[in-house]
Design a protein around this motif. Structure first.
Motif, mmCIF file in Angstrom:
data_model
loop_
_atom_site.group_PDB
_atom_site.id
_atom_site.type_symbol
_atom_site.label_atom_id
_atom_site.label_comp_id
_atom_site.label_asym_id
_atom_site.label_seq_id
_atom_site.Cartn_x
_atom_site.Cartn_y
_atom_site.Cartn_z
ATOM 1 N N ALA A 171 0.935 8.430 -11.519
ATOM 2 C CA ALA A 171 0.403 9.382 -12.199
ATOM 3 C C ALA A 171 1.043 10.821 -11.679
ATOM 4 O O ALA A 171 1.414 11.819 -12.719
ATOM 5 C CB ALA A 171 -1.068 9.528 -12.572
ATOM 6 N N ARG A 172 1.073 10.719 -10.462
ATOM 7 C CA ARG A 172 1.606 11.915 -9.735
ATOM 8 C C ARG A 172 3.274 11.659 -9.366
ATOM 9 O O ARG A 172 3.712 12.722 -8.597
ATOM 10 C CB ARG A 172 1.000 12.023 -8.516
ATOM 11 N N GLY A 173 3.974 10.665 -10.011
ATOM 12 C CA GLY A 173 5.392 10.718 -9.629
ATOM 13 C C GLY A 173 5.878 9.421 -8.806
ATOM 14 O O GLY A 173 7.196 9.286 -8.706
ATOM 15 N N LEU A 174 5.075 8.491 -8.467
ATOM 16 C CA LEU A 174 5.457 7.104 -7.782
ATOM 17 C C LEU A 174 6.404 6.654 -8.886
ATOM 18 O O LEU A 174 5.684 6.172 -10.030
ATOM 19 C CB LEU A 174 4.307 6.551 -7.222
ATOM 20 N N GLY A 175 7.372 5.802 -8.472
ATOM 21 C CA GLY A 175 8.106 5.036 -9.507
ATOM 22 C C GLY A 175 7.551 3.973 -10.078
ATOM 23 O O GLY A 175 6.695 3.335 -9.417
ATOM 24 N N PHE A 176 7.673 3.568 -11.238
ATOM 25 C CA PHE A 176 7.114 2.443 -11.947
ATOM 26 C C PHE A 176 7.356 1.173 -11.397
ATOM 27 O O PHE A 176 6.754 0.364 -11.207
ATOM 28 C CB PHE A 176 7.520 2.306 -13.521
ATOM 29 N N ALA A 184 5.516 0.753 -8.019
ATOM 30 C CA ALA A 184 4.142 0.714 -8.272
ATOM 31 C C ALA A 184 4.008 -0.770 -8.800
ATOM 32 O O ALA A 184 3.032 -1.744 -8.476
ATOM 33 C CB ALA A 184 3.619 1.707 -9.176
ATOM 34 N N LEU A 185 4.775 -1.115 -9.771
ATOM 35 C CA LEU A 185 4.542 -2.637 -10.191
ATOM 36 C C LEU A 185 4.841 -3.664 -9.445
ATOM 37 O O LEU A 185 4.034 -4.847 -9.380
ATOM 38 C CB LEU A 185 5.502 -2.642 -11.511
ATOM 39 N N ALA A 186 5.771 -3.495 -8.432
ATOM 40 C CA ALA A 186 5.921 -4.563 -7.354
ATOM 41 C C ALA A 186 4.593 -4.506 -6.267
ATOM 42 O O ALA A 186 4.224 -5.486 -5.905
ATOM 43 C CB ALA A 186 7.293 -4.185 -6.620
ATOM 44 N N ALA A 187 4.258 -3.424 -6.087
ATOM 45 C CA ALA A 187 2.818 -3.468 -5.052
ATOM 46 C C ALA A 187 1.825 -4.033 -5.810
ATOM 47 O O ALA A 187 1.015 -4.724 -5.218
ATOM 48 C CB ALA A 187 2.677 -2.027 -4.827
ATOM 49 N N SER A 188 1.678 -3.838 -7.204
ATOM 50 C CA SER A 188 0.542 -4.289 -7.932
ATOM 51 C C SER A 188 0.701 -5.942 -8.035
ATOM 52 O O SER A 188 -0.168 -6.648 -7.949
ATOM 53 C CB SER A 188 0.447 -3.614 -9.312
ATOM 54 N N ALA A 189 1.703 -6.251 -8.271
ATOM 55 C CA ALA A 189 2.376 -7.691 -8.483
ATOM 56 C C ALA A 189 1.921 -8.490 -7.116
ATOM 57 O O ALA A 189 1.304 -9.537 -7.223
ATOM 58 C CB ALA A 189 3.517 -7.878 -8.789
ATOM 59 N N ALA A 190 2.323 -7.939 -5.946
ATOM 60 C CA ALA A 190 2.165 -8.554 -4.559
ATOM 61 C C ALA A 190 0.710 -8.560 -4.392
ATOM 62 O O ALA A 190 0.038 -9.495 -4.105
ATOM 63 C CB ALA A 190 2.729 -7.487 -3.666
ATOM 64 N N LEU A 191 -0.204 -7.552 -4.792
ATOM 65 C CA LEU A 191 -1.700 -7.543 -4.714
ATOM 66 C C LEU A 191 -2.318 -8.738 -5.402
ATOM 67 O O LEU A 191 -3.096 -9.466 -4.815
ATOM 68 C CB LEU A 191 -2.364 -6.177 -5.042
ATOM 69 N N ALA A 192 -1.806 -8.978 -6.590
ATOM 70 C CA ALA A 192 -2.385 -9.970 -7.569
ATOM 71 C C ALA A 192 -1.939 -11.508 -7.039
ATOM 72 O O ALA A 192 -2.820 -12.124 -6.925
ATOM 73 C CB ALA A 192 -1.689 -9.668 -9.127
#
Length: 287
Positions: free
Chosen positions: A236-241, A244-252
């Protein structure tokens, strides 16, 4: 097997041959015998049985309605300006809204056998791997959590102004959070079981397990939601999509591996402790 016998699959003589020769259409079968894509017949039967049992349980129904009602009330207050100008605080909206369904369902999710009560005795008679019970329970809760979380993810994306990108990130994080909660649930459901009845809060026998489960739920919520909050707020503050998506997928993916590891070992532990679990679930409210 015992499961096949009680499911109506085992018989003898001509009836068995007739059934095998003329299989019924899926819609004509009982609910618990209808297949679920990707699951064995045994796990599918358990999942459907647990889902319909949970759907009829008063506590689960209340927890389905309550977050929506409270969320609507808070949204109405927000629209009326009760919170004032949030400014940069809007960036935290997706995280805050995702937290609510998990907080609401934390106790039943961390105590998956709590609503079974006397019915757990029947599970003990089934010649099925005990990990299938845990897997089926978590799959049975999935529609409830997916529906509520999807609704709140959409609301968070709209309020934060993130659009489809924020919604996609939120949904991936919901998958990570659910897998993380289920991994912890494998252990708490076996080690800290308690009966979930209408006198849950007043039951003397449930107080210790209920209090410990509440503390665990707070700790798990804080630990799991920290990276989610950082990722969604960062986007929301400017981090690239893409980042953020790669990090979220890694967490999942990490949560999925942890869940698989916990499922097998907690299933073995459930086999050793099922008598103790049954004793906890049969304990009367005044004990």
């Amino acid at each position: 097997s015992t499961l096949a016998y009680y499911a109506g699959e085992a018989s003898n003589g001509k009836a068995a041959r007739k059934t095998a020769a003329t299989p019924e259409a899926p819609d004509a079968l009982p609910v618990t015998l209808r297949p679920v894509p990707g699951l064995s017949a045994q796990t599918a039967a358990l999942t459907r049985a647990f889902f319909h049992s949970s759907l009829r349980h008063p506590s689960i129904r209340i927890q389905l309605v309550m977050p929506v009602c409270v969320g609507a009330l808070l949204f109405a207050m927000y629209q009326s300006g009760a919170y004032g100008d949030l400014g940069d605080g809007r960036a935290w909206m997706p995280t805050v809204l995702i937290v609510w369904p998990f907080l609401n369902f934390a106790v039943p999710l961390l105590n998956v056998f709590g609503a079974d009560g006397d019915g757990f005795r029947g599970l003990m008679l089934l010649p099925a791997p005990r990990r299938d019970f845990l897997l089926a329970k978590h799959l049975a809760f999935l529609p409830f959590m997916a529906g509520l979380s999807g609704l709140f993810c959409l609301a968070g994306a709209l309020l934060a102004g993130g659009g489809a990108a924020m919604l996609a990130l939120s949904l991936v994080n919901v998958a990570y959070l659910y897998l993380g909660f289920c991994a912890v649930s494998c252990w708490t459901s076996v080690l800290l079981p308690f009966r979930m009845g209408r006198n849950l809060m007043r039951s003397k026998g449930n107080r210790t397990a209920f209090s410990l489960t509440g503390l665990v739920s707070l700790g798990v919520t804080g630990a799991l939601f920290t990276p989610t909050g950082l990722l969604l707020n960062g986007h929301a503050r400017g981090l690239g999509f893409a980042a953020a998506l790669a990090a979220s997928a890694a967490l999942a993916a990490a949560a999925g591996l942890a869940y698989r590891w916990c499922l097998v070992r907690a299933g073995d532990l459930l086999h050793a402790r099922e008598a103790a679990v049954l004793e906890a679930l049969l304990r009367r409210d005044d004990e």
